[in-house]
Write a protein that holds these residues in place. Structure first.
Motif, PDB file in Angstrom:
ATOM      1  N   PHE A 112       6.409  -4.172  -5.903  1.00 46.32           N
ATOM      2  CA  PHE A 112       6.019  -5.504  -5.418  1.00 46.32           C
ATOM      3  C   PHE A 112       4.512  -5.489  -5.138  1.00 46.32           C
ATOM      4  CE2 PHE A 112       5.118  -8.558  -2.075  1.00 46.32           C
ATOM      5  CZ  PHE A 112       5.870  -9.666  -2.428  1.00 46.32           C
ATOM      6  N   ARG A 113       3.815  -6.506  -5.616  1.00 40.96           N
ATOM      7  CA  ARG A 113       2.374  -6.590  -5.397  1.00 40.96           C
ATOM      8  C   ARG A 113       2.093  -7.503  -4.206  1.00 40.96           C
ATOM      9  NH1 ARG A 113      -1.411  -3.219  -7.020  1.00 40.96           N
ATOM     10  NH2 ARG A 113      -0.391  -3.186  -9.060  1.00 40.96           N
ATOM     11  N   HIS A 114       1.539  -6.921  -3.136  1.00 38.66           N
ATOM     12  CA  HIS A 114       1.253  -7.672  -1.922  1.00 38.66           C
ATOM     13  C   HIS A 114      -0.016  -8.505  -2.092  1.00 38.66           C
ATOM     14  CE1 HIS A 114       0.179  -8.153   2.439  1.00 38.66           C
ATOM     15  NE2 HIS A 114       1.474  -8.351   2.502  1.00 38.66           N
ATOM     16  N   ASP A 115      -0.178  -9.492  -1.218  1.00 38.68           N
ATOM     17  CA  ASP A 115      -1.364 -10.356  -1.292  1.00 38.68           C
ATOM     18  C   ASP A 115      -2.671  -9.573  -1.148  1.00 38.68           C
ATOM     19  OD1 ASP A 115       0.321 -12.485  -1.550  1.00 38.68           O
ATOM     20  OD2 ASP A 115       0.195 -13.114   0.547  1.00 38.68           O
ATOM     21  N   THR A 116      -2.620  -8.452  -0.454  1.00 38.79           N
ATOM     22  CA  THR A 116      -3.808  -7.624  -0.267  1.00 38.79           C
ATOM     23  C   THR A 116      -4.176  -6.838  -1.519  1.00 38.79           C
ATOM     24  OG1 THR A 116      -2.440  -5.802   0.566  1.00 38.79           O
ATOM     25  CG2 THR A 116      -3.337  -7.339   2.192  1.00 38.79           C
ATOM     26  N   GLY A 117      -3.290  -6.849  -2.516  1.00 41.87           N
ATOM     27  CA  GLY A 117      -3.484  -6.032  -3.710  1.00 41.87           C
ATOM     28  C   GLY A 117      -2.733  -4.718  -3.641  1.00 41.87           C
ATOM     29  N   LEU A 118      -2.202  -4.372  -2.461  1.00 38.64           N
ATOM     30  CA  LEU A 118      -1.477  -3.120  -2.287  1.00 38.64           C
ATOM     31  C   LEU A 118      -0.133  -3.199  -3.000  1.00 38.64           C
ATOM     32  CD1 LEU A 118      -1.260  -0.351  -0.825  1.00 38.64           C
ATOM     33  CD2 LEU A 118      -0.228  -1.576   1.100  1.00 38.64           C
ATOM     34  N   ALA A 119       0.217  -2.139  -3.730  1.00 43.37           N
ATOM     35  CA  ALA A 119       1.517  -2.055  -4.382  1.00 43.37           C
ATOM     36  C   ALA A 119       2.544  -1.519  -3.385  1.00 43.37           C
ATOM     37  CB  ALA A 119       1.438  -1.147  -5.607  1.00 43.37           C
ATOM     38  N   LEU A 120       3.740  -2.088  -3.417  1.00 45.16           N
ATOM     39  CA  LEU A 120       4.804  -1.695  -2.496  1.00 45.16           C
ATOM     40  C   LEU A 120       6.056  -1.330  -3.280  1.00 45.16           C
ATOM     41  CD1 LEU A 120       4.531  -4.657   0.071  1.00 45.16           C
ATOM     42  CD2 LEU A 120       3.440  -2.412   0.253  1.00 45.16           C
ATOM     43  N   LEU A 121       6.660  -0.198  -2.926  1.00 46.43           N
ATOM     44  CA  LEU A 121       7.989   0.158  -3.421  1.00 46.43           C
ATOM     45  C   LEU A 121       8.864   0.260  -2.178  1.00 46.43           C
ATOM     46  CD1 LEU A 121       9.824   0.801  -5.775  1.00 46.43           C
ATOM     47  CD2 LEU A 121       9.168   3.203  -5.573  1.00 46.43           C
ATOM     48  N   LEU A 122       9.748  -0.696  -1.995  1.00 48.96           N
ATOM     49  CA  LEU A 122      10.388  -0.917  -0.708  1.00 48.96           C
ATOM     50  C   LEU A 122      11.766  -0.275  -0.607  1.00 48.96           C
ATOM     51  CD1 LEU A 122       9.283  -4.624  -0.523  1.00 48.96           C
ATOM     52  CD2 LEU A 122       8.369  -2.750   0.852  1.00 48.96           C
ATOM     53  N   ALA A 123      12.185  -0.055   0.625  1.00 49.66           N
ATOM     54  CA  ALA A 123      13.536   0.435   0.896  1.00 49.66           C
ATOM     55  C   ALA A 123      14.539  -0.679   0.612  1.00 49.66           C
ATOM     56  CB  ALA A 123      13.642   0.895   2.354  1.00 49.66           C
ATOM     57  N   PRO A 124      15.781  -0.339   0.289  1.00 50.99           N
ATOM     58  CA  PRO A 124      16.762  -1.382  -0.032  1.00 50.99           C
ATOM     59  C   PRO A 124      17.075  -2.252   1.178  1.00 50.99           C
ATOM     60  CG  PRO A 124      17.836   0.757   0.181  1.00 50.99           C
ATOM     61  CD  PRO A 124      16.365   1.017   0.217  1.00 50.99           C
ATOM     62  N   GLY A 125      17.382  -3.529   0.924  1.00 50.04           N
ATOM     63  CA  GLY A 125      17.769  -4.421   1.999  1.00 50.04           C
ATOM     64  C   GLY A 125      19.097  -4.024   2.615  1.00 50.04           C
ATOM     65  N   GLU A 126      19.982  -3.419   1.805  1.00 49.78           N
ATOM     66  CA  GLU A 126      21.267  -2.920   2.300  1.00 49.78           C
ATOM     67  C   GLU A 126      21.122  -1.418   2.522  1.00 49.78           C
ATOM     68  OE1 GLU A 126      20.980  -4.125  -0.882  1.00 49.78           O
ATOM     69  OE2 GLU A 126      21.311  -6.244  -0.413  1.00 49.78           O
ATOM     70  N   GLY A 127      21.048  -1.019   3.803  1.00 54.26           N
ATOM     71  CA  GLY A 127      20.745   0.374   4.129  1.00 54.26           C
ATOM     72  C   GLY A 127      21.691   1.380   3.524  1.00 54.26           C
ATOM     73  N   GLU A 128      22.978   0.988   3.356  1.00 57.67           N
ATOM     74  CA  GLU A 128      23.941   1.941   2.802  1.00 57.67           C
ATOM     75  C   GLU A 128      23.602   2.346   1.376  1.00 57.67           C
ATOM     76  OE1 GLU A 128      25.638  -2.227   2.155  1.00 57.67           O
ATOM     77  OE2 GLU A 128      24.563  -1.125   3.720  1.00 57.67           O
ATOM     78  N   ARG A 129      22.832   1.535   0.678  1.00 56.47           N
ATOM     79  CA  ARG A 129      22.466   1.863  -0.694  1.00 56.47           C
ATOM     80  C   ARG A 129      21.430   2.989  -0.759  1.00 56.47           C
ATOM     81  NH1 ARG A 129      21.190  -2.329  -5.019  1.00 56.47           N
ATOM     82  NH2 ARG A 129      21.828  -0.492  -6.224  1.00 56.47           N
ATOM     83  N   GLY A 130      20.832   3.300   0.365  1.00 57.32           N
ATOM     84  CA  GLY A 130      19.867   4.390   0.382  1.00 57.32           C
ATOM     85  C   GLY A 130      20.453   5.711  -0.068  1.00 57.32           C
ATOM     86  N   GLU A 131      21.770   5.872   0.089  1.00 56.23           N
ATOM     87  CA  GLU A 131      22.415   7.108  -0.343  1.00 56.23           C
ATOM     88  C   GLU A 131      22.343   7.318  -1.848  1.00 56.23           C
ATOM     89  OE1 GLU A 131      26.376   7.104   1.146  1.00 56.23           O
ATOM     90  OE2 GLU A 131      25.768   7.133   3.261  1.00 56.23           O
TER      91      GLU A 131
END
Length: 417
Positions: free
Chosen positions: A224-243
Motif C-alpha cells: 500500500f502506498r501511503h500519502d507520504t510516499g512510504l510503502a506499507l505491507l500491513l498485517a491482516p485485518g483478521e488476526g487469526e490469518r497471521g498463522e
C-alpha cells in the motif's frame, strides 16, 4: 552478444570440468568462478551496484556450493537479482528435486556427470529468458539496481512501550530523506500500523505467504502506498490469518522487500512468533524498545535471553532503544545496558505523551509536529542508525548516566543484574 556465465562451485574438480565445458559453448563468456554462496551474492551485488547491464545472464550453481544450501542460495539470487537466470548442477535429477529447484527460482537443472549437449541447451534457454526479462523490465523501470536494502526490526520488550511508533517514525524519516523505504507490520495478530497511519486496505502480508516466487509485480500489488510516499505491507485485518505466515514465508517476503527498497523497517510487536523470529534473525539491525521501568526492563532482559537460547540473535547484536526517558528516573540507559548485555542507542526518546495523544487518537502519527521533542528524537535515532541520508541524519541525543543507587535498586527487585 556473448552470454556471460558465472559458475558458483566450491569443488575444485567440478570447477575444472564445468569451466572447460562452458568455454566450449558458442557465444559463451565464462567469468571467474566464485567458490561459496557469500562470494556469489557479494559479486552479484557489486555488479548490480554499477549497473544491471553488468550482471551475468546466467549463474550456474553447484549442489555442494555451501555454506548456504544450494536451493536457499538460488532463492536469494532469484529474489535479489530477478533478471539473472540460475541453473542448478546436481547428481540428483529426480522429478522431486526438479520441482523443488523450480519452486525456489531456478530456471533450469543439469545433471552430473556433465554433458555438452544438455549444458548447452540449458544455458541457451536460460540466457534467452534473461535477455527477455531485462528487455521487459527495462521499459517499465522495474528492475533492481542496488546491492540489497538495509533491514531493521523493531520489537517491544512488552506491549505498550512504543515499538510501533518507533518503527513508523524510522521509516518516515528514511523516506523523507530521499531513500526508498517500506514499513512491514509483522505483528500479525494485533498490528496497529494501519491504525496509526489511518489507512484502509485490502491486501496484507498474508497475500504473499503462499507465493513461492514473489515477482516485483506481485510485491507491488500487495504493498500500500501511503500519502507520504512510504510503502506499507500491513498485517491482516483478521488476526487469526497471521498463522498463515510461516517463518519460511517471512524470510522470502523480507528478502523480496530487501531487493526492492533501500530501507526495510519491520514492526515485530512484543510477542515472538515464527515470522517475527525469522525477521529478527535476518535483520541488519535489531532494535528492542523498552521504557525505563522495572517491568519493561525485565521484559527486555527476558527477550534478549530468549533470542539467544533460540539462536535467533545474540545480546551483543541487539540494540535497545529507551523510550519515555526522563533525567529523574532511577533506571538510566547505562544500567539497562548492563542488565541486558546489549548495546543501547545513544539517542533516547523523551516522555511527552501530550505531544503524541492527538496524533495517535486521530491515526495521524505521520503529522507529528516536526519541532516536537519525540519526533525529533526518533528522527535523530534514524540518523544514528544510518537510515537517512547524511545531510538529513545529524546524530542527536545522548545517554544519561546512572548511579550505584540505581544498580542496587534494580538488583533487589530482579534478583541480580
Amino acid at each position: 552478444m556473448p552470454t556471460r556465465i558465472l559458475p558458483a562451485v566450491g569443488d575444485v574438480d567440478a570447477v575444472r570440468s564445468l569451466t572447460t565445458l562452458l568455454s566450449q559453448l558458442p557465444d559463451a563468456e565464462p567469468v571467474a568462478p566464485v567458490v561459496d554462496s557469500t562470494q556469489l551474492v557479494d559479486t552479484l551485488a557489486r555488479l548490480a551496484a554499477e549497473s544491471v547491464d553488468e550482471l551475468p545472464e546466467v549463474v550456474v550453481v553447484h549442489e555442494r556450493i555451501g555454506p548456504v544450501p544450494a536451493l536457499e542460495l538460488i532463492r536469494e539470487v532469484a529474489l535479489r537479482f530477478p533478471a539473472v537466470g540460475v541453473i542448478l548442477v546436481t547428481t540428483d535429477a529426480s522429478p522431486g528435486l526438479f520441482q523443488a529447484a523450480m519452486d525456489y527460482g531456478a530456471r533450469g537443472l543439469v545433471s552430473m556427470p556433465l554433458g555438452y549437449e544438455e549444458l548447452a541447451s540449458r544455458v541457451q534457454a536460460v540466457a534467452q529468458w534473461s535477455v527477455g526479462v531485462r528487455r521487459h523490465l527495462g521499459h517499465s523501470g522495474d528492475v533492481f539496481t542496488g546491492a540489497g536494502g538495509t533491514v531493521v526490526t523493531v520489537s517491544g520488550a512488552k506491549g505498550g512501550v512504543g515499538a510501533t511508533l518507533t518503527a513508523v517514525q524510522l521509516a518516515l524519516a528514511a523516506q523523507a530523506s530521499g531513500r526508498s523505504a517500506v514499513l512491514v507490520d509483522m505483528d500479525l495478530q494485533s498490528g496497529d500500523v494501519a491504525s496509526y497511519l489511518d489507512v484502509q486496505f485490502r491486501r496484507s502480508v498474508v497475500d504473499l505467504a503462499a507465493i513461492t516466487d514473489i515477482s516485483p509485480r506481485v510485491l507491488a500489488d500487495a504493498v500500500f502506498r501511503h500519502d507520504t510516499g512510504l510503502a506499507l505491507l500491513l498485517a491482516p485485518g483478521e488476526g487469526e490469518r497471521g498463522e498463515e505466515v510461516s517463518d519460511r514465508a517471512a524470510r522470502q517476503i523480507v528478502s523480496a522487500l530487501r531487493s526492492r527498497y533501500e530501507i526495510v523497517v519491520v514492526d515485530c510487536g512484543a510477542q515472538l512468533g515464527g515470522a517475527g523470529a525469522a525477521a529478527v534473525e535476518m535483520a541488519d539491525t535489531a532494535l528492542l524498545v523498552t521504557t525505563p521501568d522495572v517491568v519493561a526492563v525485565r521484559g527486555a532482559k527476558r527477550t534478549v535471553r530468549m533470542w539467544d537460547r533460540l539462536q535467533i540473535r545474540k545480546a551483543e547484536e541487539t540494540t535497545v532503544v529507551v523510550n519515555r526517558h526522563t533525567r529523574g528516573t532511577e533506571i538510566q540507559p547505562p544500567l539497562i545496558q548492563r542488565i541486558t548485555g546489549t548495546a543501547v542507542a545513544g539517542t533516547t526518546v523523551p516522555a511527552n505523551f501530550k505531544e503524541l495523544q492527538g496524533a495517535v487518537d486521530a491515526g495521524r502519527v505521520h503529522e507529528l509536529d516536526s519541532k516536537g521533542a519525540v519526533r525529533q528524537a526518533l528522527w535523530a535515532l534514524a540518523g544514528e542508525l544510518g537510515l537517512v541520508k547524511a545531510a538529513e541524519g545529524a546524530q542527536k541525543g545522548g545517554r544519561a548516566r546512572g548511579d550505584r543507587g540505581s544498580v542496587s535498586l534494580f538488583r533487589r527487585r530482579d534478583g541480580g543484574g
